[in-house]
Design a protein around this motif. Structure first.
Motif, PDB file in Angstrom:
ATOM      1  N   MET A   1      -0.307  -2.031   3.737  1.00  0.00           N
ATOM      2  CA  MET A   1      -1.542  -2.819   3.805  1.00  0.00           C
ATOM      3  C   MET A   1      -1.682  -3.468   5.176  1.00  0.00           C
ATOM      4  SD  MET A   1      -3.111  -2.612   0.865  1.00  0.00           S
ATOM      5  CE  MET A   1      -4.007  -4.075   0.403  1.00  0.00           C
ATOM      6  N   LYS A   2      -0.552  -3.905   5.715  1.00  0.00           N
ATOM      7  CA  LYS A   2      -0.614  -4.548   7.041  1.00  0.00           C
ATOM      8  C   LYS A   2      -1.037  -3.549   8.115  1.00  0.00           C
ATOM      9  CE  LYS A   2       2.549  -8.314   5.986  1.00  0.00           C
ATOM     10  NZ  LYS A   2       3.909  -8.833   6.040  1.00  0.00           N
ATOM     11  N   ILE A   3      -0.536  -2.318   7.997  1.00  0.00           N
ATOM     12  CA  ILE A   3      -0.926  -1.284   8.965  1.00  0.00           C
ATOM     13  C   ILE A   3      -2.415  -1.000   8.846  1.00  0.00           C
ATOM     14  CG2 ILE A   3      -0.632   1.164   9.575  1.00  0.00           C
ATOM     15  CD1 ILE A   3       2.293   0.888   8.542  1.00  0.00           C
ATOM     16  N   ALA A   4      -2.867  -0.830   7.612  1.00  0.00           N
ATOM     17  CA  ALA A   4      -4.280  -0.520   7.381  1.00  0.00           C
ATOM     18  C   ALA A   4      -5.179  -1.640   7.886  1.00  0.00           C
ATOM     19  CB  ALA A   4      -4.525  -0.273   5.896  1.00  0.00           C
ATOM     20  N   ASN A   5      -4.742  -2.877   7.644  1.00  0.00           N
ATOM     21  CA  ASN A   5      -5.558  -4.014   8.074  1.00  0.00           C
ATOM     22  C   ASN A   5      -5.598  -4.122   9.603  1.00  0.00           C
ATOM     23  OD1 ASN A   5      -7.172  -6.254   7.170  1.00  0.00           O
ATOM     24  ND2 ASN A   5      -5.559  -7.589   7.941  1.00  0.00           N
ATOM     25  N   GLY A  30      -9.803   7.584   5.047  1.00  0.00           N
ATOM     26  CA  GLY A  30      -8.769   6.555   5.136  1.00  0.00           C
ATOM     27  C   GLY A  30      -7.549   6.881   4.289  1.00  0.00           C
ATOM     28  N   ILE A  31      -6.945   5.836   3.704  1.00  0.00           N
ATOM     29  CA  ILE A  31      -5.707   5.970   2.937  1.00  0.00           C
ATOM     30  C   ILE A  31      -5.997   5.898   1.443  1.00  0.00           C
ATOM     31  CG2 ILE A  31      -3.505   4.851   2.367  1.00  0.00           C
ATOM     32  CD1 ILE A  31      -3.481   3.784   5.285  1.00  0.00           C
ATOM     33  N   VAL A  32      -5.540   6.908   0.709  1.00  0.00           N
ATOM     34  CA  VAL A  32      -5.455   6.758  -0.744  1.00  0.00           C
ATOM     35  C   VAL A  32      -4.036   6.320  -1.055  1.00  0.00           C
ATOM     36  CG1 VAL A  32      -5.246   8.051  -2.891  1.00  0.00           C
ATOM     37  CG2 VAL A  32      -7.315   8.260  -1.537  1.00  0.00           C
ATOM     38  N   LEU A  33      -3.929   5.175  -1.706  1.00  0.00           N
ATOM     39  CA  LEU A  33      -2.617   4.645  -2.067  1.00  0.00           C
ATOM     40  C   LEU A  33      -2.331   5.046  -3.511  1.00  0.00           C
ATOM     41  CD1 LEU A  33      -0.276   2.878  -1.068  1.00  0.00           C
ATOM     42  CD2 LEU A  33      -1.541   0.876  -1.849  1.00  0.00           C
ATOM     43  N   THR A 115      -2.328  -8.562  -1.285  1.00  0.00           N
ATOM     44  CA  THR A 115      -3.680  -8.846  -0.790  1.00  0.00           C
ATOM     45  C   THR A 115      -4.036  -7.875   0.345  1.00  0.00           C
ATOM     46  OG1 THR A 115      -2.993 -10.384   0.929  1.00  0.00           O
ATOM     47  CG2 THR A 115      -3.294 -11.287  -1.307  1.00  0.00           C
ATOM     48  N   PRO A 116      -5.304  -7.813   0.717  1.00  0.00           N
ATOM     49  CA  PRO A 116      -5.712  -6.897   1.788  1.00  0.00           C
ATOM     50  C   PRO A 116      -5.031  -7.174   3.131  1.00  0.00           C
ATOM     51  CG  PRO A 116      -7.612  -7.593   0.509  1.00  0.00           C
ATOM     52  CD  PRO A 116      -6.462  -8.415   0.043  1.00  0.00           C
ATOM     53  N   THR A 117      -4.556  -8.396   3.321  1.00  0.00           N
ATOM     54  CA  THR A 117      -3.868  -8.691   4.587  1.00  0.00           C
ATOM     55  C   THR A 117      -2.348  -8.536   4.457  1.00  0.00           C
ATOM     56  OG1 THR A 117      -4.003 -11.031   3.964  1.00  0.00           O
ATOM     57  CG2 THR A 117      -5.642 -10.213   5.532  1.00  0.00           C
ATOM     58  N   GLY A 118      -1.884  -8.094   3.306  1.00  0.00           N
ATOM     59  CA  GLY A 118      -0.481  -7.745   3.149  1.00  0.00           C
ATOM     60  C   GLY A 118       0.408  -8.808   2.540  1.00  0.00           C
ATOM     61  N   GLU A 119      -0.141  -9.932   2.109  1.00  0.00           N
ATOM     62  CA  GLU A 119       0.687 -10.947   1.441  1.00  0.00           C
ATOM     63  C   GLU A 119       0.917 -10.535  -0.014  1.00  0.00           C
ATOM     64  OE1 GLU A 119      -2.151 -12.079   3.115  1.00  0.00           O
ATOM     65  OE2 GLU A 119      -0.978 -12.516   4.919  1.00  0.00           O
ATOM     66  N   ILE A 120       2.117 -10.852  -0.507  1.00  0.00           N
ATOM     67  CA  ILE A 120       2.429 -10.578  -1.916  1.00  0.00           C
ATOM     68  C   ILE A 120       2.299 -11.883  -2.676  1.00  0.00           C
ATOM     69  CG2 ILE A 120       4.189  -9.785  -3.540  1.00  0.00           C
ATOM     70  CD1 ILE A 120       5.392  -8.205  -1.096  1.00  0.00           C
ATOM     71  N   ILE A 121       1.405 -11.913  -3.645  1.00  0.00           N
ATOM     72  CA  ILE A 121       1.186 -13.157  -4.400  1.00  0.00           C
ATOM     73  C   ILE A 121       1.419 -12.916  -5.889  1.00  0.00           C
ATOM     74  CG2 ILE A 121      -0.509 -14.006  -2.725  1.00  0.00           C
ATOM     75  CD1 ILE A 121      -2.636 -13.395  -4.976  1.00  0.00           C
ATOM     76  N   PRO A 398     -11.001  -9.877   4.985  1.00  0.00           N
ATOM     77  CA  PRO A 398     -11.890 -10.152   6.129  1.00  0.00           C
ATOM     78  C   PRO A 398     -12.309  -8.904   6.893  1.00  0.00           C
ATOM     79  CG  PRO A 398      -9.649 -10.913   6.558  1.00  0.00           C
ATOM     80  CD  PRO A 398      -9.698 -10.551   5.118  1.00  0.00           C
ATOM     81  N   ASN A 399     -11.501  -7.871   6.865  1.00  0.00           N
ATOM     82  CA  ASN A 399     -11.871  -6.645   7.577  1.00  0.00           C
ATOM     83  C   ASN A 399     -12.545  -5.611   6.674  1.00  0.00           C
ATOM     84  OD1 ASN A 399     -11.016  -7.371  10.181  1.00  0.00           O
ATOM     85  ND2 ASN A 399      -8.883  -7.033   9.585  1.00  0.00           N
ATOM     86  N   GLY A 400     -12.711  -5.953   5.406  1.00  0.00           N
ATOM     87  CA  GLY A 400     -13.435  -5.063   4.485  1.00  0.00           C
ATOM     88  C   GLY A 400     -12.772  -3.712   4.285  1.00  0.00           C
ATOM     89  N   ILE A 401     -11.420  -3.699   4.285  1.00  0.00           N
ATOM     90  CA  ILE A 401     -10.732  -2.398   4.193  1.00  0.00           C
ATOM     91  C   ILE A 401     -10.546  -1.923   2.757  1.00  0.00           C
ATOM     92  CG2 ILE A 401      -9.498  -2.744   6.370  1.00  0.00           C
ATOM     93  CD1 ILE A 401      -6.945  -3.267   4.610  1.00  0.00           C
ATOM     94  N   MET A 402     -10.597  -2.864   1.771  1.00  0.00           N
ATOM     95  CA  MET A 402     -10.207  -2.491   0.414  1.00  0.00           C
ATOM     96  C   MET A 402     -11.343  -1.827  -0.357  1.00  0.00           C
ATOM     97  SD  MET A 402      -7.035  -2.953   0.064  1.00  0.00           S
ATOM     98  CE  MET A 402      -7.115  -2.336  -1.602  1.00  0.00           C
TER      99      MET A 402
END
Lengths: 413, 68
Positions: A1-5, A30-33, A115-121, A398-402
């Protein structure tokens, strides 16, 4: 996710690929996960009766894991053999025992989300609290637009001592609907109930059962739990069906036909397929509105698209209302060979039928989700609340990647 | 994706992804990408049936755990 973001690459989570709404399609590449390697059952807690699992697990495998301990998720959807539990969480899916055990959102204790920015919650460990707004519910049904759900803890249940069914034929759909509503208002608590309109009873239920059912509307329901209690529940339910609404009793056998064939409705030979054009216009409304929703959708499809057939059944019942599983089917020779013309015809049916449902008090979907197919109606449905959804999306992604282009939410592509 | 598949930047991203999940778990083969271009939605199935091309992912990434 961090790479994609970092590189602003679209990311589309993919479970079993069995969704009907185009929710997992990589429309901007893009990426299919693909989540299916994250398929482990992490823990079965026999004290709390919960199971914690990674979300790429095929739903049937999760159920088998619980069954080995004498337990069950009670989440038994028709796509159980090919869909992941993550797909159900992402789309607020459901199973055939929803009337007692709930939809997937009723079964969830807590989630882990990337999350889209790579945090695990992690959301809060329990669903019943007064510790602020419920983030678990915010991610359920977000269809990969707000992050990737990677782990879930679900409620599970002991296997019931007995599960019994009974079915009736009513003279018409309206009478059967009144009988079903009365059963729900009685709070007897059936584990499942299904009502098929006259057309679907004749063309579909009879075919799946291999029995020529009488003219009318087929209604089936069941109870599960301790056998003596089940028998008492059934006795009271029979009084409603027979004394109040004069249903023709098909007996327990007539109910078992449905339980034994519940997935067969979707198997080859019984399900629709290309070159036919078909779709499930599922919606949900309260008991004051659901019949009007049915008639409005049926009327608009019959009037505007005379080549299409409209059928419907009511497959998930709640204390306050029920779900309509309406379908339209065009025969293959009535579908334009040109792809653009076929897509235009198909989308026109959705435009008319979904807006009819909204006008009569329904919503755009009940358990398949929004995806690409229904995204354009989200603004109609949410109205002035739409900026709230858009604001949540903008804050988390924020970057609208998801999963850009889905659910009517903005993305950067 | 804005990066063209035949560009060196595409390969830079592919290797960055394989560094995280392993070489075997970043698919760029046509078959893998094709298999992730159609779900059970009628439109892409019809589109494919008419001989038309559906959008495909650039990468299919298969993670085994959520943490790097």
């Amino acid at each position: 996710m961090k790479i994609a973001n970092q590189y602003k690459i679209p990311v589309v989570p993919w479970g079993g690929g069995s969704g009907s709404q185009g929710g997992a399609l990589p429309i901007y590449n893009g990426i299919v996960l693909d989540m299916k390697r994250m398929n482990k059952i992490i823990k079965i807690d026999k004290e709390a009766l919960t199971v914690t699992a990674q979300t790429g697990i095929i739903t049937k495998h999760l159920e088998w894991g619980c069954n080995k301990e004498g337990l069950s998720t009670m989440h038994l959807p028709a796509s159980i053999a090919c869909s992941t539990i993550g797909g159900f969480l992402a789309h607020r899916g459901t199973g055939v025992l929803s009337t007692k055990y709930g939809k997937i959102e009723d079964m969830v204790m807590s989630l882990e989300v990337v999350t889209p920015t790579g945090e695990i919650i992690r959301t809060l460990p329990v669903p019943r609290h007064a510790s602020g707004p419920d983030l678990t519910m915010m991610f359920l049904g977000s269809e990969g637009t707000l992050g990737v759900i990677t782990e879930v803890t679900l409620k599970i249940h002991p296997q019931p001592e007995a599960r019994k069914f009974r079915a009736y034929i009513f003279k018409d759909f309206h009478t059967a609907m009144q009988a079903g509503q009365t059963l729900m208002r009685s709070r007897l608590g059936p584990c499942a109930m299904r009502l098929y309109d006259e057309t679907e009873t004749k063309t579909h239920v009879s075919k799946v059962f291999g029995i020529d059912l009488d003219k009318g509307a087929y209604l089936v329901f069941g109870f599960d739990g301790r056998e003596k209690i089940v028998d008492l529940q059934m006795q009271y339910a029979r009084e409603i069906m027979e004394k109040q609404f004069h249903g023709k009793d098909l007996g327990s056998k007539g109910g078992e036909w449905w339980w034994e064939n519940k997935y067969k409705f979707f198997y080859p030979g019984y399900m629709f397929h290309v070159p036919q054009a078909f779709g499930t216009l599922d919606t949900v409304a309260d008991f004051s509105h659901i019949e009007n929703v049915y008639w409005a959708m049926k009327k608009v499809v019959n009037k505007e698209f005379p080549d299409a057939r409209f059928i419907g059944h009511f497959s998930h019942w709640y204390d306050w209302g029920c779900m309509l599983y309406a379908r339209f089917i065009f025969p293959g020779d009535k579908v334009p060979p040109n792809a653009e013309e076929a897509a235009a015809l198909y989308n026109a049916v959705w435009d008319k039928a979904i807006r009819a449902a909204i006008r009569e008090g329904g919503v755009i979907n009940e358990h398949h989700g929004v995806g690409l197919k229904l995204g354009r109606y989200v603004k109609d449905l949410y109205g002035t609340a739409m900026p709230i959804l858009e604001g949540i999306k903008a804050k988390l992604d924020p970057n609208g990647i998801m999963n850009p282009g889905k659910m009517g939410l903005p993305g950067c592509w | 994706m804005k990066i063209k598949p035949d560009s060196y930047m595409f390969e830079m991203i592919r290797t960055e992804l394989t560094d995280v999940v392993g070489e075997d778990y970043v698919d760029v083969k046509f078959a893998d990408k094709f298999g992730h271009s159609i779900d059970y939605y009628w439109i892409p199935e019809m589109w494919h049936d008419r001989g038309r091309e559906c959008p495909k992912p650039d990468f299919v990434v298969l993670r085994k755990s959520r943490a790097s």
